[in-house]
Scaffold this motif. Sequence first.
Motif, PDB file in Angstrom:
ATOM      1  N   UNK A 146       0.817  -1.216   0.000  1.00 35.57           N
ATOM      2  CA  UNK A 146       0.000   0.000   0.000  1.00 35.57           C
ATOM      3  C   UNK A 146       0.850   1.265   0.000  1.00 35.57           C
ATOM      4  N   UNK A 147       2.053   1.202   0.548  1.00 40.27           N
ATOM      5  CA  UNK A 147       2.901   2.388   0.612  1.00 40.27           C
ATOM      6  C   UNK A 147       3.383   2.840  -0.767  1.00 40.27           C
ATOM      7  N   UNK A 148       3.248   2.011  -1.800  1.00 44.29           N
ATOM      8  CA  UNK A 148       3.649   2.422  -3.140  1.00 44.29           C
ATOM      9  C   UNK A 148       2.710   3.461  -3.753  1.00 44.29           C
ATOM     10  N   UNK A 149       1.481   3.538  -3.286  1.00 42.22           N
ATOM     11  CA  UNK A 149       0.534   4.516  -3.834  1.00 42.22           C
ATOM     12  C   UNK A 149       0.533   5.809  -3.020  1.00 42.22           C
ATOM     13  N   UNK A 150       1.454   5.954  -2.098  1.00 42.45           N
ATOM     14  CA  UNK A 150       1.534   7.139  -1.236  1.00 42.45           C
ATOM     15  C   UNK A 150       1.702   8.423  -2.048  1.00 42.45           C
ATOM     16  N   UNK A 151       2.354   8.335  -3.180  1.00 44.63           N
ATOM     17  CA  UNK A 151       2.619   9.530  -3.978  1.00 44.63           C
ATOM     18  C   UNK A 151       1.360  10.094  -4.634  1.00 44.63           C
ATOM     19  N   UNK A 152       0.243   9.394  -4.560  1.00 41.89           N
ATOM     20  CA  UNK A 152      -1.004   9.896  -5.138  1.00 41.89           C
ATOM     21  C   UNK A 152      -1.655  10.972  -4.267  1.00 41.89           C
ATOM     22  N   UNK A 153      -1.243  11.093  -2.996  1.00 37.20           N
ATOM     23  CA  UNK A 153      -1.790  12.082  -2.081  1.00 37.20           C
ATOM     24  C   UNK A 153      -0.763  13.169  -1.806  1.00 37.20           C
ATOM     25  N   UNK A 154      -1.232  14.369  -1.487  1.00 37.13           N
ATOM     26  CA  UNK A 154      -0.277  15.431  -1.143  1.00 37.13           C
ATOM     27  C   UNK A 154       0.503  15.086   0.126  1.00 37.13           C
ATOM     28  N   UNK A 155       1.717  15.543   0.171  1.00 38.56           N
ATOM     29  CA  UNK A 155       2.595  15.230   1.295  1.00 38.56           C
ATOM     30  C   UNK A 155       2.861  16.492   2.096  1.00 38.56           C
ATOM     31  N   UNK A 156       2.761  16.379   3.400  1.00 38.77           N
ATOM     32  CA  UNK A 156       3.173  17.484   4.264  1.00 38.77           C
ATOM     33  C   UNK A 156       4.371  16.988   5.062  1.00 38.77           C
ATOM     34  N   UNK A 157       5.379  17.789   5.139  1.00 35.90           N
ATOM     35  CA  UNK A 157       6.608  17.379   5.822  1.00 35.90           C
ATOM     36  C   UNK A 157       6.737  18.115   7.145  1.00 35.90           C
ATOM     37  N   UNK A 158       6.941  17.350   8.198  1.00 32.42           N
ATOM     38  CA  UNK A 158       7.078  17.953   9.521  1.00 32.42           C
ATOM     39  C   UNK A 158       8.327  18.810   9.620  1.00 32.42           C
ATOM     40  N   UNK A 159       9.362  18.435   8.908  1.00 36.64           N
ATOM     41  CA  UNK A 159      10.619  19.178   8.960  1.00 36.64           C
ATOM     42  C   UNK A 159      10.564  20.519   8.252  1.00 36.64           C
ATOM     43  N   UNK A 160       9.504  20.768   7.465  1.00 33.18           N
ATOM     44  CA  UNK A 160       9.399  22.041   6.739  1.00 33.18           C
ATOM     45  C   UNK A 160       9.289  23.218   7.708  1.00 33.18           C
ATOM     46  N   UNK A 161       8.743  22.978   8.883  1.00 31.92           N
ATOM     47  CA  UNK A 161       8.627  24.036   9.880  1.00 31.92           C
ATOM     48  C   UNK A 161       9.969  24.493  10.422  1.00 31.92           C
ATOM     49  N   UNK A 162      10.970  23.661  10.291  1.00 33.90           N
ATOM     50  CA  UNK A 162      12.294  24.019  10.810  1.00 33.90           C
ATOM     51  C   UNK A 162      13.059  24.953   9.878  1.00 33.90           C
ATOM     52  N   UNK A 163      12.738  24.947   8.601  1.00 30.72           N
ATOM     53  CA  UNK A 163      13.505  25.732   7.622  1.00 30.72           C
ATOM     54  C   UNK A 163      13.422  27.235   7.882  1.00 30.72           C
ATOM     55  N   UNK A 164      12.237  27.746   8.129  1.00 27.67           N
ATOM     56  CA  UNK A 164      12.059  29.179   8.317  1.00 27.67           C
ATOM     57  C   UNK A 164      12.159  29.612   9.776  1.00 27.67           C
ATOM     58  N   UNK A 165      12.238  28.657  10.684  1.00 29.09           N
ATOM     59  CA  UNK A 165      12.233  28.993  12.101  1.00 29.09           C
ATOM     60  C   UNK A 165      13.524  29.633  12.581  1.00 29.09           C
ATOM     61  N   UNK A 166      14.617  29.388  11.898  1.00 28.50           N
ATOM     62  CA  UNK A 166      15.907  29.927  12.341  1.00 28.50           C
ATOM     63  C   UNK A 166      15.915  31.462  12.295  1.00 28.50           C
ATOM     64  N   UNK A 167      15.069  32.039  11.471  1.00 32.20           N
ATOM     65  CA  UNK A 167      15.037  33.498  11.331  1.00 32.20           C
ATOM     66  C   UNK A 167      14.432  34.199  12.542  1.00 32.20           C
ATOM     67  N   UNK A 168      13.451  33.561  13.174  1.00 32.49           N
ATOM     68  CA  UNK A 168      12.750  34.242  14.259  1.00 32.49           C
ATOM     69  C   UNK A 168      12.772  33.482  15.583  1.00 32.49           C
ATOM     70  N   UNK A 169      13.670  32.518  15.731  1.00 34.59           N
ATOM     71  CA  UNK A 169      13.771  31.761  16.976  1.00 34.59           C
ATOM     72  C   UNK A 169      15.174  31.918  17.561  1.00 34.59           C
ATOM     73  N   UNK A 170      15.241  31.933  18.882  1.00 34.38           N
ATOM     74  CA  UNK A 170      16.545  31.956  19.543  1.00 34.38           C
ATOM     75  C   UNK A 170      17.189  30.574  19.414  1.00 34.38           C
ATOM     76  N   UNK A 171      18.457  30.501  19.723  1.00 41.76           N
ATOM     77  CA  UNK A 171      19.180  29.230  19.615  1.00 41.76           C
ATOM     78  C   UNK A 171      18.569  28.176  20.546  1.00 41.76           C
TER      79      UNK A 171
END
Length: 133
Positions: free
Chosen positions: A34-59
């Motif tokens: 069943x995991x082969x058809x995963x690409x038929x649905x949109x994907x949200x990535x949890x790590x995407x929130x980390x990309x822009x966070x460095x700009x407005x978050x403290x260390x």
Amino acid sequence: LHQGYRESIIRRLGGPLSMLCGRSVVEYFFVFFIFYVRTLWPVSKMGAGLKNSAKNKSEKNMVILTASTYAVKIFYLFAKHFLGFFVNYLIFLGRVEHRGRDQRLLYGVQLLSGYAATVSIFIHTLKFKGYIG
């Protein structure tokens, strides 16, 4: 099949090899592939929130956000594979009695685990969108 190999399979399955015969290709697909058809649905990535966070978050906050992101990701992957796919394998192999005590327990665990994963991802989304902390 070689008799020793056949007996080994029967011992591991806990039942006759004939229980795997007579199943449709669709059933094999939904249990094992069943995991082969995963690409038929949109994907949200949890790590995407980390990309822009460095700009407005403290260390310090960035370390906490990174750790919590990976903790949620690990929890979610564990829940998906162990509580989702493993149950499919058990049912497929006939190890869960229909409407029995084990089936009710597994359904309850899946329901509560799905709720827990949904809440954790929702809270993470609120954090990502900037609505909380």
